[in-house]
Design a protein around this motif. Structure first.
Motif, PDB file in Angstrom:
ATOM      1  N   SER A  51      -5.812 -16.771  -8.357  1.00  0.00           N
ATOM      2  CA  SER A  51      -5.935 -15.339  -8.646  1.00  0.00           C
ATOM      3  C   SER A  51      -7.198 -14.962  -9.398  1.00  0.00           C
ATOM      4  N   ARG A  76      -9.983  -9.185 -10.787  1.00  0.00           N
ATOM      5  CA  ARG A  76     -10.271  -7.975 -10.008  1.00  0.00           C
ATOM      6  C   ARG A  76     -10.703  -8.320  -8.586  1.00  0.00           C
ATOM      7  N   SER A  78      -9.730 -10.928  -6.763  1.00  0.00           N
ATOM      8  CA  SER A  78      -8.570 -11.317  -5.954  1.00  0.00           C
ATOM      9  C   SER A  78      -7.685 -10.109  -5.663  1.00  0.00           C
ATOM     10  N   GLU A  79      -7.517  -9.223  -6.653  1.00  0.00           N
ATOM     11  CA  GLU A  79      -6.699  -8.029  -6.436  1.00  0.00           C
ATOM     12  C   GLU A  79      -7.310  -7.120  -5.376  1.00  0.00           C
ATOM     13  N   ILE A  84      -2.054 -10.554  -5.694  1.00  0.00           N
ATOM     14  CA  ILE A  84      -1.568 -10.022  -6.968  1.00  0.00           C
ATOM     15  C   ILE A  84      -0.635 -11.034  -7.612  1.00  0.00           C
ATOM     16  N   ASN A 106      -5.951   1.986 -12.372  1.00  0.00           N
ATOM     17  CA  ASN A 106      -5.981   2.254 -10.935  1.00  0.00           C
ATOM     18  C   ASN A 106      -5.502   3.691 -10.694  1.00  0.00           C
ATOM     19  N   ALA A 156       2.310  -3.934  -8.284  1.00  0.00           N
ATOM     20  CA  ALA A 156       1.629  -4.764  -7.285  1.00  0.00           C
ATOM     21  C   ALA A 156       1.535  -4.031  -5.946  1.00  0.00           C
ATOM     22  N   LYS A 159      -1.229  -1.643  -5.571  1.00  0.00           N
ATOM     23  CA  LYS A 159      -2.549  -2.246  -5.326  1.00  0.00           C
ATOM     24  C   LYS A 159      -2.647  -2.810  -3.910  1.00  0.00           C
ATOM     25  N   VAL A 161      -0.673  -4.922  -2.133  1.00  0.00           N
ATOM     26  CA  VAL A 161      -0.527  -6.370  -2.163  1.00  0.00           C
ATOM     27  C   VAL A 161      -0.296  -6.946  -0.777  1.00  0.00           C
TER      28      VAL A 161
END
Length: 511
Positions: A51, A76, A78-79, A84, A106, A156, A159, A161
């Motif tokens: 991650s 950031r 990886s996200e 996540i 976010n 998650a 974002k 995921v």
């Protein structure tokens, strides 16, 4: 099915410790992939590499995600690609609302100004997806741990995921909340989401996992395809610990003596709400050489009882009587409780049990500094000798006694907390969820410590949400519900069904 993730030849070192050694992991798209291993096996470290918590350049090997080699410089990065991670210690701000937590960093905004209408609308949609009916305005501090876990998952989803990593997601949940969370993961799988789950609860893994990768001592042992092979807990355990563990609980022949510690008509009010009784006339006794269990559902008052007895660490207007060997004792402060012969191992080892940024040596001596002092001055040689003895006695796996407890695995952190209180030489040791979040091998070692304490004539009180654990280690079990003891039974006559029946019987009486 194509692989969404490959980790090839991952190695990671810390000062004095090789945490990962050439680890390989393949996760297929749309599956639930479990990672098992003892504490210190490298599970969380591997996920932190994936991650971006440990950035590219701090480890060896390659991460191939969605067909491309990735070099994540931070979490950031990886996200941004939909990877996540939800850590065991939830990353929520207690005094912010659900909506504010979900979109923290976010935020939906127009021209630099947060669009609250969109924020609340999207929050309600995300909460529906995870099965929560809470208001977006509800503060995190006002909802239970199970619901907080679901808020983390909603965060998650916000974002976008694609690969969801959950590190011990049910460690702090009761059975009902755990089952609901696992059902949600199965529903996400139907929708095509890929999940990696780290857990010590082998029954849960067997229920949801499509594949299981087992790590031992920082290396990959094997990966099992649950769709083509029959999986048993004993096989997983053997791969985890490198040996058979036919009996989860070490054998013990109880030698129980006279009553050692007792509380009578113990009553405690809520710390914030005057007049609201949380502990309601509890009577408890512990005999020399006896292991006493306290069973109950989350919120029954078990931790509140233990903390109130241990120096009034919880509650207000505490009243009742406490006796040690038949003599009244004052346990109104922690110092007086320790002097009376009590010790309490908290369920929150990171928040309340340890100074995480300090080393093993200082943590072990913390509650008994006179035991390592000469004329009021700390004797470093004596402190070193004590720490080394407990490190060996409790098999604390570390580079040395100077390793920071922050860098130890959960099971080894727990052993440091237990060591600290053993060095205080208590007559009665209260253990609150002593094996939460630790693996089967470390659990066995904790059970052995409990047996040794009882064999030495001390009394042990074990609070646990795992009923098989109480049945496996205790001589006698109290059943607690809504601040009262509603039943008491010898462990040899007890069962999970009898314990639950006692709780449900009390609910019917209350209703």
């Amino acid at each position: 099915m194509d692989a969404i993730l490959e980790m090839r030849g991952i190695s990671k070192s810390f000062p004095g410790v090789k945490a990962l050694k050439n680890v390989n992991l393949v996760v297929r798209a749309g599956e639930i992939h479990a990672i098992c291993g003892e504490n210190g096996a490298g599970k969380s470290t591997l996920m932190k590499v994936l991650s971006g918590v440990y950035p590219y350049g701090s480890y060896e090997g390659d991460i191939v995600y969605q067909g491309e080699v990735r070099r994540f410089a931070s979490i950031r990065d990886s996200e941004h690609l939909g990877v996540i991670i939800i850590h065991q210690e939830l990353a929520l701000v207690p005094l912010l609302s659900i909506a504010e937590n979900i979109f923290l960093g976010n935020e939906p905004a127009r021209m630099g100004v947060i669009d609250w209408n969109e924020t609340f609308a999207r929050t309600r949609e995300l909460l529906r997806k995870v099965g929560l009916n809470e208001s977006p305005n509800a503060l995190i501090t006002n909802i239970g741990v199970g619901k907080q876990q679901l808020v983390e998952i909603a965060k998650a989803l916000a974002k976008r995921v694609q690969l969801l990593i959950l590190d011990e997601p049910t460690a702090s949940l009761n059975e009902t909340d755990s089952a609901a969370l696992l059902d949600l993961l199965l529903e996400f799988k139907k929708q095509g989401l890929t999940c990696i789950i780290i857990s010590h609860k082998l029954n849960e893994i067997a229920r949801v996992a499509d594949s299981i990768t087992i790590l031992r001592d920082g290396s990959t042992v094997e990966t099992i395809d649950c769709r083509t092979e029959a999986i048993s807990e004993s096989r997983i355990i053997k791969s985890m610990v490198g040996r058979e563990m036919s009996d989860r609980y070490p054998p013990r022949t109880p030698r129980i003596g006279d009553t050692l510690f007792e509380i009578r008509d113990w009553r405690v009010d809520h710390p914030q709400h005057a007049g609201r009784e949380v502990i309601k006339g509890v009577n408890l006794s512990v005999r020399a050489g006896e292991v006493v269990g306290i069973a109950g559902l989350m919120g029954a008052g078990r931790t509140e009882l233990a903390m109130s007895v241990f120096g009034g660490a919880y509650g207000r207007n505490i009243r009742g009587q406490a006796f040690m060997r038949g003599q009244p004792v004052d346990v109104s402060t922690i110092q007086k409780a320790v002097a009376a012969g009590l010790a309490y191992v908290t369920e929150d080892r990171k928040g309340l049990g340890l100074i995480l940024n300090d080393d093993i040596k200082h943590n072990i001596s913390l509650v008994n500094l006179p035991g390592v002092a000469h004329h009021g001055v700390i004797d470093d040689a004596r402190e070193t000798e004590v720490a080394a003895r407990y490190r060996k006695q409790l098999n604390i796996r570390s580079s040395s006694i100077l390793q920071k407890t922050l860098n130890l695995s959960g099971g080894n952190q727990q052993k440091v907390v237990v060591s600290k209180w053993l060095f205080a030489d208590p007559q009665v040791l209260i253990l609150d969820e002593p094996t939460r979040g630790i693996d089967v091998g470390a659990k066995y070692e904790i059970y052995t410590i409990i047996n040794d304490l009882a064999a030495s004539g001390r009394g042990v009180v074990v609070i646990s949400s795992e009923m098989p654990e109480l049945l496996g280690v205790c001589d006698r079990i109290y059943v607690m519900n809504e601040g009262r003891f509603v039943d008491e039974m010898p462990a040899k006559d007890a069962s999970q069904e009898k314990i639950m029946a006692a709780i449900m019987r009390q609910y019917r009486v209350s209703a």
